[in-house]
Design a protein around this motif. Sequence first.
Motif, PDB file in Angstrom:
ATOM      1  N   ARG A 141      58.565  -2.876   6.590  1.00  0.00           N
ATOM      2  CA  ARG A 141      57.266  -3.415   7.224  1.00  0.00           C
ATOM      3  C   ARG A 141      56.925  -2.152   8.230  1.00  0.00           C
ATOM      4  NH1 ARG A 141      56.371  -8.905   8.065  1.00  0.00           N
ATOM      5  NH2 ARG A 141      55.267  -8.160  10.419  1.00  0.00           N
ATOM      6  N   LEU A 142      55.771  -2.487   9.673  1.00  0.00           N
ATOM      7  CA  LEU A 142      55.749  -1.402   9.956  1.00  0.00           C
ATOM      8  C   LEU A 142      56.733  -1.377  10.923  1.00  0.00           C
ATOM      9  CD1 LEU A 142      52.517  -2.286  10.212  1.00  0.00           C
ATOM     10  CD2 LEU A 142      52.580  -0.401   9.660  1.00  0.00           C
ATOM     11  N   THR A 143      57.220  -0.510  11.884  1.00  0.00           N
ATOM     12  CA  THR A 143      58.089  -0.526  12.474  1.00  0.00           C
ATOM     13  C   THR A 143      58.134   0.723  13.595  1.00  0.00           C
ATOM     14  OG1 THR A 143      59.733  -1.371  10.564  1.00  0.00           O
ATOM     15  CG2 THR A 143      60.977  -0.099  12.682  1.00  0.00           C
ATOM     16  N   GLY A 144      57.917   0.110  14.444  1.00  0.00           N
ATOM     17  CA  GLY A 144      58.222   1.618  15.648  1.00  0.00           C
ATOM     18  C   GLY A 144      59.346   1.889  16.253  1.00  0.00           C
ATOM     19  N   TYR A 145      59.875   2.984  16.526  1.00  0.00           N
ATOM     20  CA  TYR A 145      60.784   3.688  17.082  1.00  0.00           C
ATOM     21  C   TYR A 145      60.638   3.641  19.015  1.00  0.00           C
ATOM     22  CZ  TYR A 145      63.807   3.709  12.806  1.00  0.00           C
ATOM     23  OH  TYR A 145      64.119   3.102  12.033  1.00  0.00           O
ATOM     24  N   VAL A 146      62.021   3.717  19.847  1.00  0.00           N
ATOM     25  CA  VAL A 146      61.814   3.443  21.150  1.00  0.00           C
ATOM     26  C   VAL A 146      62.315   5.197  20.974  1.00  0.00           C
ATOM     27  CG1 VAL A 146      62.712   3.344  23.441  1.00  0.00           C
ATOM     28  CG2 VAL A 146      61.542   1.376  21.815  1.00  0.00           C
ATOM     29  N   GLU A 204      55.648  -3.271  26.420  1.00  0.00           N
ATOM     30  CA  GLU A 204      54.553  -2.829  24.783  1.00  0.00           C
ATOM     31  C   GLU A 204      55.275  -3.602  23.461  1.00  0.00           C
ATOM     32  OE1 GLU A 204      53.970   1.300  25.728  1.00  0.00           O
ATOM     33  OE2 GLU A 204      52.801   1.069  26.877  1.00  0.00           O
ATOM     34  N   ALA A 205      56.810  -2.949  23.429  1.00  0.00           N
ATOM     35  CA  ALA A 205      57.273  -2.960  22.416  1.00  0.00           C
ATOM     36  C   ALA A 205      57.251  -4.926  22.639  1.00  0.00           C
ATOM     37  CB  ALA A 205      59.062  -3.038  22.892  1.00  0.00           C
ATOM     38  N   ILE A 206      57.951  -6.160  23.473  1.00  0.00           N
ATOM     39  CA  ILE A 206      57.661  -7.062  23.295  1.00  0.00           C
ATOM     40  C   ILE A 206      56.048  -7.528  22.179  1.00  0.00           C
ATOM     41  CG2 ILE A 206      57.342  -9.519  24.234  1.00  0.00           C
ATOM     42  CD1 ILE A 206      59.137  -8.209  26.911  1.00  0.00           C
ATOM     43  N   GLU A 207      54.909  -7.122  22.918  1.00  0.00           N
ATOM     44  CA  GLU A 207      53.949  -7.082  22.424  1.00  0.00           C
ATOM     45  C   GLU A 207      53.480  -6.747  21.333  1.00  0.00           C
ATOM     46  OE1 GLU A 207      50.450  -8.429  23.627  1.00  0.00           O
ATOM     47  OE2 GLU A 207      52.295  -8.781  24.769  1.00  0.00           O
ATOM     48  N   MET A 231      54.289   9.964  15.340  1.00  0.00           N
ATOM     49  CA  MET A 231      54.923   9.161  15.908  1.00  0.00           C
ATOM     50  C   MET A 231      54.315   7.855  16.796  1.00  0.00           C
ATOM     51  SD  MET A 231      57.781  11.225  18.007  1.00  0.00           S
ATOM     52  CE  MET A 231      59.263   9.556  18.823  1.00  0.00           C
ATOM     53  N   LYS A 232      53.390   8.275  17.364  1.00  0.00           N
ATOM     54  CA  LYS A 232      52.184   7.667  17.509  1.00  0.00           C
ATOM     55  C   LYS A 232      51.876   6.019  16.748  1.00  0.00           C
ATOM     56  CE  LYS A 232      51.291   9.607  21.884  1.00  0.00           C
ATOM     57  NZ  LYS A 232      50.591  10.029  23.708  1.00  0.00           N
ATOM     58  N   ARG A 233      51.428   6.986  15.939  1.00  0.00           N
ATOM     59  CA  ARG A 233      50.847   6.546  14.995  1.00  0.00           C
ATOM     60  C   ARG A 233      51.301   5.872  13.772  1.00  0.00           C
ATOM     61  NH1 ARG A 233      46.446   8.305  11.655  1.00  0.00           N
ATOM     62  NH2 ARG A 233      45.584   9.705  13.414  1.00  0.00           N
ATOM     63  N   LEU A 234      52.689   5.746  14.318  1.00  0.00           N
ATOM     64  CA  LEU A 234      53.512   4.471  13.641  1.00  0.00           C
ATOM     65  C   LEU A 234      54.128   3.262  14.536  1.00  0.00           C
ATOM     66  CD1 LEU A 234      55.693   7.464  11.370  1.00  0.00           C
ATOM     67  CD2 LEU A 234      53.961   5.718  10.844  1.00  0.00           C
ATOM     68  N   HIS A 235      53.925   3.443  15.870  1.00  0.00           N
ATOM     69  CA  HIS A 235      54.159   2.897  17.024  1.00  0.00           C
ATOM     70  C   HIS A 235      54.365   2.877  17.772  1.00  0.00           C
ATOM     71  CE1 HIS A 235      50.688  -0.198  15.831  1.00  0.00           C
ATOM     72  NE2 HIS A 235      50.674   0.402  14.538  1.00  0.00           N
ATOM     73  N   CYS A 236      55.148   4.424  17.277  1.00  0.00           N
ATOM     74  CA  CYS A 236      56.583   5.279  18.352  1.00  0.00           C
ATOM     75  C   CYS A 236      56.447   4.614  19.767  1.00  0.00           C
ATOM     76  CB  CYS A 236      56.793   6.457  17.822  1.00  0.00           C
ATOM     77  SG  CYS A 236      58.213   5.896  16.627  1.00  0.00           S
ATOM     78  N   LEU A 237      57.212   4.421  20.713  1.00  0.00           N
ATOM     79  CA  LEU A 237      57.255   4.436  21.880  1.00  0.00           C
ATOM     80  C   LEU A 237      58.132   5.269  22.927  1.00  0.00           C
ATOM     81  CD1 LEU A 237      57.602   0.352  23.141  1.00  0.00           C
ATOM     82  CD2 LEU A 237      55.026   2.096  22.526  1.00  0.00           C
ATOM     83  N   PHE A 238      57.920   5.851  24.021  1.00  0.00           N
ATOM     84  CA  PHE A 238      58.130   6.848  24.306  1.00  0.00           C
ATOM     85  C   PHE A 238      58.723   6.481  25.942  1.00  0.00           C
ATOM     86  CE2 PHE A 238      55.082   8.628  21.850  1.00  0.00           C
ATOM     87  CZ  PHE A 238      55.980   9.872  20.749  1.00  0.00           C
ATOM     88  N   LEU A 239      60.174   6.325  26.451  1.00  0.00           N
ATOM     89  CA  LEU A 239      60.625   5.728  27.002  1.00  0.00           C
ATOM     90  C   LEU A 239      61.485   6.764  28.224  1.00  0.00           C
ATOM     91  CD1 LEU A 239      62.749   3.581  28.738  1.00  0.00           C
ATOM     92  CD2 LEU A 239      64.407   4.202  26.989  1.00  0.00           C
ATOM     93  N   LYS A 271      62.834   8.612  23.347  1.00  0.00           N
ATOM     94  CA  LYS A 271      62.834   9.622  24.789  1.00  0.00           C
ATOM     95  C   LYS A 271      61.230  10.390  25.260  1.00  0.00           C
ATOM     96  CE  LYS A 271      65.463  13.511  23.186  1.00  0.00           C
ATOM     97  NZ  LYS A 271      66.606  14.694  23.776  1.00  0.00           N
ATOM     98  N   LYS A 272      60.708   9.852  26.251  1.00  0.00           N
ATOM     99  CA  LYS A 272      59.441  10.698  26.527  1.00  0.00           C
ATOM    100  C   LYS A 272      59.595  11.722  26.453  1.00  0.00           C
ATOM    101  CE  LYS A 272      56.081  10.180  30.068  1.00  0.00           C
ATOM    102  NZ  LYS A 272      55.420   9.141  29.391  1.00  0.00           N
ATOM    103  N   GLU A 273      60.503  12.917  26.791  1.00  0.00           N
ATOM    104  CA  GLU A 273      60.343  14.028  26.745  1.00  0.00           C
ATOM    105  C   GLU A 273      59.795  14.904  25.026  1.00  0.00           C
ATOM    106  OE1 GLU A 273      63.533  13.269  28.933  1.00  0.00           O
ATOM    107  OE2 GLU A 273      63.221  12.303  27.147  1.00  0.00           O
ATOM    108  N   MET A 274      59.639  13.584  23.877  1.00  0.00           N
ATOM    109  CA  MET A 274      59.539  14.170  22.843  1.00  0.00           C
ATOM    110  C   MET A 274      57.459  13.867  22.471  1.00  0.00           C
ATOM    111  SD  MET A 274      61.750  14.268  20.595  1.00  0.00           S
ATOM    112  CE  MET A 274      61.200  14.313  18.905  1.00  0.00           C
ATOM    113  N   GLU A 275      56.703  13.441  23.433  1.00  0.00           N
ATOM    114  CA  GLU A 275      55.664  13.525  23.297  1.00  0.00           C
ATOM    115  C   GLU A 275      55.471  14.491  23.045  1.00  0.00           C
ATOM    116  OE1 GLU A 275      53.680   9.692  25.422  1.00  0.00           O
ATOM    117  OE2 GLU A 275      54.606  10.625  27.313  1.00  0.00           O
TER     118      GLU A 275
END
Length: 244
Positions: free
Chosen positions: A93-98, A135-138, A113-121, A100-104
């Motif tokens: 299924r569609l899956t986003g990974y969390v 955002e992950a909850i949503e 990564m953003k296209r794949l719903h990844c989030l940056f912490l 670290k923000k430095e990856m941005e």
Amino acid sequence: MIRFVCIVIFLALYLTLTIPVLAVEWVIGKFNPYARDISSLRIVQWAFRLIMKMAGVKATVIGEENVPDEPVLYIGNHRSYFDILLTYSRCRRLTGYVAKKEMERYLTLTTWMKRLHCLFLDRSNPKEGLKTILEAIEDIKNGISICIFPEGTRNKGDELTMLPFKDGAFKIATKTGCAIIPVSMNNTAEIFESHMPWVKKTHVVIEYGKPIYPDQLDKETKKHIGDYVHNIIQETIKKNAELV
């Protein structure tokens, strides 16, 4: 060294040559966002599988049938960059990974990564960290699974040990009621991290545990759900050590 060089060249070519692909998918997304997301998922999975083939990784996978066909929270131990490739290449299924923000900072990689719903912490800013969890909850509510490594960083210690889990990650499950899937990985650091810059042919073991629904746990276990999941993964790693 030749495996490492081949992987670096492939990544450079991929991140350069797929820029037009991102543009095409942006157009597709204007008409059918789900089709764009699935296309992005399959393209990246293809790339990850090819990299693992170049690296000579052989994986024994246990319990994949435990993953239900619904949005879930994957919780895994983390010892290697290859943990992401190994697990994401298997997501149905569609899956986003969390991450670290430095990856941005990595331009085309960040776009994928953003296209794949990844989030940056942002680990240094509790307020921003809470925003990422919300955002992950949503995403879970919108049918997108989330994967997070709650140790917070790659564990560089003994193969059979784990760092403590950060409790914030588990709010994603307790606030949505989604299943937690423990993901236990053995020997992944032997692919690269244990002997950088060499990439070596390696056998790894991945086990997907049975789904854990927070609302089905007793009050005390739910209160310490991070420790509960940590113990499950820790025991599974020890059990599977003999399979490596």
